[in-house]
Enzyme design. Structure first.
Site, PDB file in Angstrom:
ATOM      1  CG  ASP A  92      -1.983   1.215   1.148  1.00  0.00           C
ATOM      2  OD1 ASP A  92      -2.725   0.964   0.246  1.00  0.00           O
ATOM      3  OD2 ASP A  92      -1.856   2.149   1.846  1.00  0.00           O
ATOM      4  CG  ASP A 555       6.133  -6.678 -44.790  1.00  0.00           C
ATOM      5  OD1 ASP A 555       5.479  -7.872 -45.051  1.00  0.00           O
ATOM      6  OD2 ASP A 555       5.942  -5.925 -44.011  1.00  0.00           O
ATOM      7  N   GLY A 580      10.274 -11.684 -48.129  1.00  0.00           N
ATOM      8  CA  GLY A 580      10.292 -12.998 -47.566  1.00  0.00           C
ATOM      9  C   GLY A 580       9.149 -13.212 -46.477  1.00  0.00           C
ATOM     10  CG  ASP A 581       5.618 -16.128 -45.352  1.00  0.00           C
ATOM     11  OD1 ASP A 581       5.584 -15.898 -43.899  1.00  0.00           O
ATOM     12  OD2 ASP A 581       4.405 -16.633 -46.094  1.00  0.00           O
ATOM     13  CG  PHE A 582       7.309 -12.904 -40.373  1.00  0.00           C
ATOM     14  CD1 PHE A 582       6.261 -13.477 -39.963  1.00  0.00           C
ATOM     15  CD2 PHE A 582       7.210 -11.695 -40.657  1.00  0.00           C
ATOM     16  CE1 PHE A 582       4.901 -13.029 -39.547  1.00  0.00           C
ATOM     17  CE2 PHE A 582       5.913 -10.940 -40.280  1.00  0.00           C
ATOM     18  CZ  PHE A 582       4.973 -11.663 -39.628  1.00  0.00           C
ATOM     19  NE  ARG A 597      -0.185  -0.799 -35.445  1.00  0.00           N
ATOM     20  CZ  ARG A 597      -1.378  -0.666 -34.986  1.00  0.00           C
ATOM     21  NH1 ARG A 597      -1.542  -0.108 -34.090  1.00  0.00           N
ATOM     22  NH2 ARG A 597      -2.493  -0.540 -35.805  1.00  0.00           N
TER      23      ARG A 597
HETATM   24  O1  LIG Z   1       4.359   7.862  -8.627  1.00  0.00           O
HETATM   25  C1  LIG Z   1       3.697   7.071  -8.380  1.00  0.00           C
HETATM   26  N1  LIG Z   1       3.058   7.110  -7.207  1.00  0.00           N
HETATM   27  C2  LIG Z   1       1.902   6.116  -6.918  1.00  0.00           C
HETATM   28  C3  LIG Z   1       1.468   5.236  -7.944  1.00  0.00           C
HETATM   29  C4  LIG Z   1       0.492   4.220  -7.826  1.00  0.00           C
HETATM   30  O2  LIG Z   1      -0.534   4.416  -6.867  1.00  0.00           O
HETATM   31  C5  LIG Z   1      -1.141   3.506  -6.336  1.00  0.00           C
HETATM   32  C6  LIG Z   1      -1.304   3.410  -4.899  1.00  0.00           C
HETATM   33  O3  LIG Z   1      -2.370   2.977  -4.520  1.00  0.00           O
HETATM   34  P1  LIG Z   1      -2.569   1.486  -3.677  1.00  0.00           P
HETATM   35  O4  LIG Z   1      -1.343   1.436  -2.975  1.00  0.00           O
HETATM   36  O5  LIG Z   1      -3.871   1.637  -3.063  1.00  0.00           O
HETATM   37  O6  LIG Z   1      -2.819   0.425  -4.722  1.00  0.00           O
HETATM   38  P2  LIG Z   1      -3.499   0.149  -5.693  1.00  0.00           P
HETATM   39  O7  LIG Z   1      -3.411   0.820  -7.071  1.00  0.00           O
HETATM   40  O8  LIG Z   1      -5.000   0.627  -5.242  1.00  0.00           O
HETATM   41  O9  LIG Z   1      -3.553  -1.459  -5.944  1.00  0.00           O
HETATM   42  P3  LIG Z   1      -3.785  -2.704  -4.799  1.00  0.00           P
HETATM   43  O10 LIG Z   1      -4.598  -3.534  -5.501  1.00  0.00           O
HETATM   44  O11 LIG Z   1      -2.529  -3.227  -4.491  1.00  0.00           O
HETATM   45  O12 LIG Z   1      -4.727  -1.873  -3.619  1.00  0.00           O
HETATM   46  C7  LIG Z   1      -0.265   2.220  -6.852  1.00  0.00           C
HETATM   47  O13 LIG Z   1      -0.909   1.491  -7.879  1.00  0.00           O
HETATM   48  C8  LIG Z   1       0.873   2.900  -7.385  1.00  0.00           C
HETATM   49  O14 LIG Z   1       1.532   2.116  -8.215  1.00  0.00           O
HETATM   50  C9  LIG Z   1       2.248   5.373  -9.210  1.00  0.00           C
HETATM   51  O15 LIG Z   1       1.898   4.648 -10.178  1.00  0.00           O
HETATM   52  N2  LIG Z   1       3.131   6.252  -9.603  1.00  0.00           N
END
Ligand SMILES: O=c1[nH]cc([C@@H]2O[C@H](COP(=O)(O)OP(=O)(O)OP(=O)(O)O)[C@@H](O)[C@H]2O)c(=O)[nH]1
Length: 688
Positions: A92, A555, A580-582, A597
């Site tokens: 988090d 290609d 050619g054909d890859f 792509r």
């Molecule tokens: O510079 C950046 N700062 C933060 C982030 C992204 O922010 C989110 C933070 O949210 P959280 O920790 O609650 O995570 P979630 O995205 O909700 O995913 P969970 O399923 O783990 O709860 C996080 O995604 C960071 O990567 C960023 O990208 N850049």
């Protein structure tokens, strides 16, 4: 690189295990995947509703949330997926400034409040991480936990109102803690970073690697003991607490607390929570002091403002016991819940209506753009701005009434600007968007690609229902021609269709090419082969970006024969063409194979054929670079694009993990991905 070295002694141990990332964050997935760990992603359902007011310091809140996210998945998996993971990782990320915790903004105004608070100041980013190790026992599952956190300091430049809104309107802030993404546009707002950059992005990789090293190295040397628990507890200075559930007063809403989950109740074993917060915190790598590891957090400096977080422990307990629904004064997360509840109870808001209308009516906007482009309205107004509807109608040989409607539609879509010359007369000119992309010779002209959308994709999409029902492409229904290989018998069946297709690919390659060519440092490669490189537009971007690189475009003969129409590509003597054909022919020798792509056009069996040929042609260290929109990339269009591939080809859009799996089967590793701002995600892997 450093992380791989630290991890390498334990990678063989991790590789046989079911490791689960309990996160839906694409950044966490990318950071972990890039160091070669194999894992599954099971996003946590834990709602981030812990009461912040009850934590002494912000990082404790992040750590506790990470723990709950990981535990929720660890508990759910054996029941829902019928398999118990070996390790679950939760995280988090929060931003703190002036004693306040900022998470993901709930809307643009919220993002504005966050970013203006961060403007010109230093703030801290904390990521709490939890690693849950699961042990299957006869009567259930035992869980052991390691948790830690990392702090990084970031300073923002002063942001003007215009900058703020431009950034907010880019859409980037919405799913990011503190309302910015340091890895993308948000990086432009940052003056300095002290500490782990990846920590800001959402995952403190270095700290994590050290923890993993500690766990598994210790286990190897403790063979005569219960390896799992010994490995963990020896790292931990506070390893004695044994909890079966989070403290009741931590959760803001009893209905969402993991303690009330039936899943939790069905697990008979206690959860052993081992804290190892200060294990590797003495690392010389991190210059930033980690608060809290030693229990030294200064409570007063982290006191949260009452206006935001007003719950006391007693209030929370009372809510739990009275089983009340929503508190009267809420934290921001609780406010989200409140607004969701409000919506359910009353009416959709303006944004809901806009979103749904955009989806329902989107085809009208596309078709108006296609029509204006086909009638060369943007070409006309680029050379003669300021014409009125009658003059435009005359030039494009159309009715005045219809032209008026079309011009007004383009104005409302932001493609044209209108000015009232007199009360009777309105005149038109191209907007910046049209000047960049829509007239035929625009610097990034999509004119030909738009024609391809109109002439080919539009009819195919009108048979989407059949494509879904039948599971095949719809060339026969749309164009009266059966096509097994669209390139051999659909696009290249007549000179006109072939040129139209090549023009379309040429224009999209010109728009996306630079971002693809510059996504990685390719200075160690001398020769590249652009497979299916069509007119050479992408190859040209590669030679322009990398002075030491020569590119062979490989290609089909029918394409190479026509490619000389596309000047000035043939004047660059570092771009050459081989026919050619890859799938059938020998591939030109190269250090780097480019597939831009291409793979999305083909089913898995064919992709394997091609990757196996590339693998045979590659020496160790050589690379394959895949550029396309991936399902887990950052563009919202990748899933609709997958529908497009289905109606058009036998191919599909894939996830990064699918490409990683396929490539690893052909001996490729060291995989990295970059999400460009230019539609495409760029994935590179080296032959091991
Ligand atoms: O510079 C950046 N700062 C933060 C982030 C992204 O922010 C989110 C933070 O949210 P959280 O920790 O609650 O995570 P979630 O995205 O909700 O995913 P969970 O399923 O783990 O709860 C996080 O995604 C960071 O990567 C960023 O990208 N850049």
């Amino acid at each position: 690189m450093r992380a791989t070295m630290l991890l390498s002694p334990v990678i063989p141990k991790l590789s046989g295990k079911l490791i689960v990332l309990a996160s839906g964050s694409p950044r966490r997935l990318e950071i972990l995947r890039n160091v070669g760990i194999r894992f599954e992603v099971v996003p946590s359902w834990f709602k981030e509703t812990l009461n912040k007011g009850l934590f002494k310091a912000p990082h404790e809140y992040a750590v506790e949330t990470a723990k709950q996210k990981a535990l929720e998945v660890a508990r759910r998996m054996p029941l829902k997926h019928l398999k118990t993971p070996d390790m679950v990782i939760g995280a988090d990320t929060i931003v703190t400034i002036d004693g306040m915790i900022l998470e993901k903004p709930i809307d643009k105004q919220d993002a504005y409040r966050m970013l203006s608070r961060l403007s010109g100041k230093e703030h801290s980013v904390f990521t709490g991480v939890a690693i849950v190790i699961c042990h299957e026992k006869e009567n259930g599952v035992d869980y052991q936990m390691i948790d830690f956190f990392e702090e990084t300091k970031v300073k923002f430049a002063h942001l003007s109102e215009d900058m703020l809104w431009e950034y907010i309107n880019s859409g980037e802030p919405m799913d990011k803690a503190g309302g910015y993404g340091i890895q993308a546009l948000g990086g432009m707002l940052v003056e300095y970073v002290h500490g782990d950059f990846f920590n800001v992005m959402g995952f403190p990789l270095n700290h994590f690697c050290k923890q993993i090293s500690l766990i598994y190295n210790h286990r190897t040397t403790s063979s005569n003991q219960d390896s799992a628990s010994v490995g963990l507890s020896h790292n931990s200075p506070h390893n004695t607490s044994i909890l079966t559930q989070p403290p009741p007063n931590l959760t803001a809403q009893s209905s969402q607390s993991p303690t009330s989950s039936p899943i939790h109740n069905s697990s008979p074993s206690p959860i052993q929570i081992h804290h190892t917060q200060d294990g590797p915190s003495s690392s010389p790598v991190h210059k930033v002091k980690r608060k809290g590891s030693e229990g030294t957090a200064d409570e007063s400096s982290w006191k949260l403002p009452d206006s935001l977080f007003t719950h006391t422990a007693a209030e929370c307990e009372r809510q739990d016991s009275e089983n009340t629904t929503l508190p009267q004064t809420t934290s921001r997360e609780q406010a989200i819940e409140l607004s969701v509840a409000e919506h359910e109870a009353s009416e959709p808001n303006k944004e809901d209506l806009e979103k749904i209308t955009e989806l329902v009516d989107g085809f009208k906007a596309s078709k108006a753009l296609f029509t204006a482009s086909r009638l060369h309205v943007f070409d006309l107004l680029q050379s003669r701005p300021g014409l009125d509807a009658t003059q435009v109608a005359q030039e494009i040989e159309a009715s005045v009434k219809g032209t008026e409607r079309l011009l007004e539609a383009c104005v409302s879509l932001g493609l044209l600007k209108s000015k009232e010359r007199t009360s009777q007369k309105t005149v038109y000119e191209n907007t910046r968007l049209a000047a960049w992309f829509l007239w035929s010779d625009a610097p990034f002209s999509l004119h030909e690609y738009i024609q391809h959308c109109n002439n080919t994709l539009w009819p195919l999409f009108s048979h989407l229902e059949s494509a879904v029902r039948e599971g095949t492409n719809q060339h026969e229904k749309a164009f009266g021609k059966k096509s097994k290989d669209i390139f051999q018998d659909a696009y290249f069946s007549s000179k006109e269709v072939k040129l139209r297709f090549m023009n379309a690919m040429h224009s999209i390659a010109k728009v996306t090419g630079k971002a693809v060519a510059t996504a990685f440092d390719l200075s160690s490669y001398k020769t590249a082969c652009d497979l299916g490189g069509c007119t050479g537009a992408m190859a040209y971007e590669f030679t322009t970006a990398h002075p030491g690189l020569s590119v062979t475009v490989f290609d089909l003969p029918a394409v190479v024969e026509m490619s000389e129409h596309f000047h000035p590509l043939h004047t660059d003597n570092r771009v050459s063409f081989v026919a050619g054909d890859f799938f059938k022919d020998e591939l030109p020798k190269a250090d780097l194979y480019i597939l831009a792509r291409i793979l999305h056009d083909w089913p898995d069996e064919k992709v394997h054929v091609l990757l196996s040929k590339i693998a045979d042609a590659c020496k160790p260290g050589c690379a394959v670079l895949i550029a396309e929109t991936m399902l887990d990339g950052q563009t919202p269009y990748s899933a609709p694009q997958s529908v497009n591939m289905h109606a058009q080809t036998e191919g599909m859009k894939r996830r990064e993990s699918q490409y990683a799996d396929m490539l690893s089967k052909h001996g490729f590793g060291c995989m990295r991905v970059v999400h460009t701002l230019n539609f495409l995600d760029v994935f590179i892997a080296n032959k091991m």
